[in-house]
Design an enzyme around this catalytic site. Structure first.
Site, mmCIF file in Angstrom:
data_model
loop_
_atom_site.group_PDB
_atom_site.id
_atom_site.type_symbol
_atom_site.label_atom_id
_atom_site.label_comp_id
_atom_site.label_asym_id
_atom_site.label_seq_id
_atom_site.Cartn_x
_atom_site.Cartn_y
_atom_site.Cartn_z
ATOM 1 C CB SER A 69 -0.957 0.009 1.194
ATOM 2 O OG SER A 69 -2.025 -0.887 0.970
ATOM 3 C CE LYS A 207 -1.472 4.050 2.575
ATOM 4 N NZ LYS A 207 -1.420 2.957 3.584
ATOM 5 C CB THR A 208 1.091 1.509 6.918
ATOM 6 O OG1 THR A 208 -0.279 1.709 6.533
ATOM 7 C CG2 THR A 208 1.380 2.266 8.206
ATOM 8 N N GLY A 209 2.267 -0.117 4.677
ATOM 9 C CA GLY A 209 2.002 -1.150 3.676
ATOM 10 C C GLY A 209 2.194 -2.513 4.307
#
EC number: 3.5.2.6
Length: 270
Positions: A69, A207-209
């Protein structure tokens, strides 16, 4: 246990652009292994003012893996630049599909979709951008290996597209310096929707993923972002892989602890 000693201006690798130490208090020590206990992981931070890198686990820093993501950053930029979406308030209506993530079950804007990492929003966006325009911008940006052969709505989700932590950080540097092939207005929109904490002392964006490799139930987690304090920017990426408690949320926790110990952010109030 090995400690990374924070010493001013020493141990530069190659042309002085990669630093394994961090500019700071000579007597302060940070054991990066402690942050990554139970994981194989890496940390990279670019000091935008000095152009020096702070690195933990140099081999993994250069290894390309699925962005998961975190690709939503570029996906949003491409959607804006192509005119598929107009601004941070561009809404897609929920189609009624029930998801395990409760926050996904409703209409979303570009801003709310990145906040809650709404996969269906960004799949719809990629589909409307189309294959040719997606590949065009992927090539312009030189994003990772640039491989979108895994399918227009899947290539960034544990599929064909791969990027290294160093490349993640360099992308953020170019985003904040308006050096990507997008308009300044569109880059400003994306920078704005990435903000997570905006305090009197600092601004933290990111932003995480998260993903699953399919190999021995191994999981991966990303947190990539930027912290600005006193007009000074640092871009960073945390990557972890393992089996238990491995996710973008865990990578974010690790990143926040490192940033706090480097005196770049404050501890969250309980």
């Amino acid at each position: 246990m090995h400690k990374w000693l924070l010493i001013v201006g020493v141990m530069l690798i190659l042309t002085g652009c990669i630093k394994k130490q961090f500019l700071g208090d000579e007597e302060k020590q940070i054991a990066f292994e402690d942050y990554f206990d139970g994981f194989e992981g890496s940390f990279i931070m670019l000091d935008e003012q000095t152009n020096d890198y702070l690195i933990y686990n140099e081999e993994l820093i250069e290894t390309q893996v699925s962005p998961c993501s975190t690709f939503k950053i570029l996906n949003a930029l491409i959607g804006l630049e192509t005119g598929v979406i107009q601004d941070a308030n561009h809404m897609y209506k929920w189609d009624g599909t029930t998801y395990n993530m409760e926050a996904w079950n409703g209409d979303h804007t570009l801003a709310s979709a990145i906040k809650y990492s709404v996969v269906w929003y960004y799949k719809r966006l990629a589909k409307e951008v189309g294959l040719s325009q997606m590949q065009h911008y992927m090539d312009l940006v030189k994003y990772g290996n640039g491989d979108i052969s895994g399918g227009l709505t899947e290539f960034w989700i544990m599929s064909s597209l791969k990027i290294s932590p160093r490349e993640q950080v360099d992308l953020l540097r170019d985003l904040y310096q308006d050096k990507l092939p997008f308009t300044s207005d569109n880059m400003a929109i994306v920078r704005d929707i990435l903000v997570l904490e905006d305090t009197e002392d600092y601004t933290l964006s990111g932003k995480t993923g998260s993903g699953r490799t399919g190999k021995d139930e191994e999981l991966i987690g990303w947190f990539v972002g930027t912290v600005q304090r006193e007009g000074h920017r640092h871009h960073f990426a945390v990557f972890i892989q393992g089996k238990n408690d491995t996710s973008g949320y865990k990578a974010k926790d690790i990143a926040r602890q490192i940033l706090k110990d480097l005196d770049l952010i404050n501890a969250l109030e309980e």
